[in-house]
Design an enzyme around this catalytic site. Structure first.
Site, PDB file in Angstrom:
ATOM      1  NE  ARG A 206      -2.427   1.195   3.505  1.00 50.63           N
ATOM      2  CZ  ARG A 206      -3.376   0.855   4.801  1.00 50.63           C
ATOM      3  NH1 ARG A 206      -4.624   0.506   4.652  1.00 50.63           N
ATOM      4  NH2 ARG A 206      -2.798   1.290   5.876  1.00 50.63           N
TER       5      ARG A 206
ATOM      6  CE  LYS B 252      -2.074   4.779   6.842  1.00 47.58           C
ATOM      7  NZ  LYS B 252      -3.444   5.723   7.658  1.00 47.58           N
TER       8      LYS B 252
ATOM      9  CD  GLU C 227     -11.737   6.423   5.126  1.00 44.69           C
ATOM     10  OE1 GLU C 227     -11.354   5.360   5.543  1.00 44.69           O
ATOM     11  OE2 GLU C 227     -11.219   7.306   4.176  1.00 44.69           O
TER      12      GLU C 227
HETATM   13  N1  PXG Z   1      -9.345   5.037   7.228  1.00 47.96           N
HETATM   14  C1  PXG Z   1      -8.373   5.863   7.357  1.00 47.96           C
HETATM   15  C2  PXG Z   1      -8.629   7.130   6.751  1.00 47.96           C
HETATM   16  C3  PXG Z   1      -7.376   5.708   8.269  1.00 47.96           C
HETATM   17  O1  PXG Z   1      -6.202   6.322   8.251  1.00 47.96           O
HETATM   18  C4  PXG Z   1      -8.059   3.461   8.180  1.00 47.96           C
HETATM   19  C5  PXG Z   1      -9.025   3.735   7.577  1.00 47.96           C
HETATM   20  C6  PXG Z   1      -7.904   1.922   8.643  1.00 47.96           C
HETATM   21  O2  PXG Z   1      -6.938   1.132   7.818  1.00 47.96           O
HETATM   22  P1  PXG Z   1      -6.113   0.075   8.243  1.00 47.96           P
HETATM   23  O3  PXG Z   1      -5.066  -0.269   7.320  1.00 47.96           O
HETATM   24  O4  PXG Z   1      -5.196   0.496   9.476  1.00 47.96           O
HETATM   25  O5  PXG Z   1      -6.820  -0.969   8.742  1.00 47.96           O
HETATM   26  C7  PXG Z   1      -7.036   4.311   8.460  1.00 47.96           C
HETATM   27  C8  PXG Z   1      -5.761   3.902   9.087  1.00 47.96           C
HETATM   28  C9  PXG Z   1      -3.970   6.560  14.342  1.00 47.96           C
HETATM   29  C10 PXG Z   1      -3.758   5.470  13.465  1.00 47.96           C
HETATM   30  O6  PXG Z   1      -2.684   6.440  15.300  1.00 47.96           O
HETATM   31  C11 PXG Z   1      -4.566   5.462  12.228  1.00 47.96           C
HETATM   32  C12 PXG Z   1      -4.604   4.697  11.250  1.00 47.96           C
HETATM   33  C13 PXG Z   1      -3.634   3.493  11.367  1.00 47.96           C
HETATM   34  C14 PXG Z   1      -2.877   3.478  12.430  1.00 47.96           C
HETATM   35  C15 PXG Z   1      -2.973   4.472  13.491  1.00 47.96           C
HETATM   36  O7  PXG Z   1      -4.819   7.042  14.916  1.00 47.96           O
HETATM   37  N2  PXG Z   1      -5.459   4.941  10.235  1.00 47.96           N
END
Ligand code: PXG
Length: 286
Positions: free
Chosen positions: A52, A151, A184
């Site tokens: 990713r 991201k 989301e």
């Molecule tokens: N949507 C968004 C906008 C994100 O930033 C997710 C969904 C979930 O994706 P994953 O691949 O993690 O299942 C994210 C991920 C934090 C933190 O510290 C945030 C994310 C990942 C790790 C830590 O708030 N966001």
């Protein structure tokens, strides 16, 4: 012992880990990142996170100065030197230092930064009692303008939503897309359950294709649920039997109230609890 931060092949003490104020990651949010998690010494779905990251970089035409396998090794090394077995890993790639103008061709040396730290877990009671979330007025970035699949280091869209959610007393905020469909949350994907059908917005709704989301879709199918990636509206959330969020930090976390409306019976539901348990086993390699 001070935490060691990996920057472009060298380990620095946390206090000395620095990049230029001319870096376009700082000046313009020009860069990409990943958030990964390590369970009992094993990084969860590391290859998917690395893939990713490469996709995000390709989308912003940023060439990473190392190979995927070199990054894999660097993540392992950073965990090893910091003696972190259960923790959080942040990989940040910036465009590098340039001029004060936007032109990415005038930047040099993308910075690859790896931070491995202890994870700040959500309080256990949030998993037991469930979260309350609120739909915010901030619309998720239009995918034709800046795809939420990237991201990127520019998270202002999510931060503005988070501010609105926090003002309303909620730690997570639900964002809609420009069609008024559910997209989301600020750092999590959303799922609803109704009559043993598990539904989540499709990638085309303008969301990050979460790695936890993908894992939960697989686990849902293994559990014998019908799983649908379909456009959802707030109505689908309000009439759901159960609702939960997925993300690297939150894992699988129940939602029991949305916009002051009670979801289901107001308690974390059986499907959510089962999927949370299945996710725990998967992450811990059981
Ligand atoms: N949507 C968004 C906008 C994100 O930033 C997710 C969904 C979930 O994706 P994953 O691949 O993690 O299942 C994210 C991920 C934090 C933190 O510290 C945030 C994310 C990942 C790790 C830590 O708030 N966001």
């Amino acid at each position: 012992m001070s935490l060691k931060i990996w920057i472009n092949g060298k380990l620095h003490d946390k206090e000395d880990a620095k990049i230029s104020v001319y870096d376009h990651g700082l000046l313009y949010g020009d860069g990409v990142f990943e958030g990964l998690r390590c369970y009992s010494g094993r990084v969860f779905r590391i290859d998917e996170h690395i893939e990713r990251l490469w996709d995000s970089a390709q989308a912003i035409r940023l060439e990473l100065p190392l190979t995927p396998s070199a990054l894999h090794e660097a993540i392992d090394e950073t965990l090893r030197v910091n003696e972190i077995h259960d923790g959080y890993i942040r990989v940040v790639v910036t465009r590098g230092a340039g001029t004060l103008g936007l032109d990415p061709n005038l930047t040099a040396d993308p910075q690859v930064i790896i931070i491995a730290d202890r994870i700040a877990l959500y309080p256990e009671e949030l998993y037991e009692s469930g979260l309350e979330i609120v739909t915010v007025s901030v619309i998720r970035n239009h995918q034709a303008a800046l795809s939420p699949r990237i991201k990127s280091l520019n998270y202002l869209n999510n931060i503005l939503a988070k501010i609105e959610g926090l003002k309303a007393g909620c730690v997570e905020a639900l964002m809609l897309n420009s069609h008024g469909e559910v997209a989301e949350c600020t750092g999590d994907n959303i799922f609803v359950v109704r009559r043993r059908v598990l539904s989540t917005p499709p990638v085309e709704a303008g969301i990050l294709e979460g790695i936890t989301r993908d894992a939960v879709i697989e686990l849902g199918r293994e559990a014998g649920l019908e799983v649908r990636e379909v456009p959802l509206t707030k109505h689908d959330v309000y009439i759901a039997d159960e609702c939960f969020l997925t993300g690297t930090a939150a894992e699988v976390i129940p939602v029991v109230k949305v916009d002051s409306r009670t979801i289901g019976n107001g308690q974390p539901g059986p499907v959510t609890c089962d999927l949370r348990e299945r996710f725990f086993k998967l992450a811990h390699g059981e």
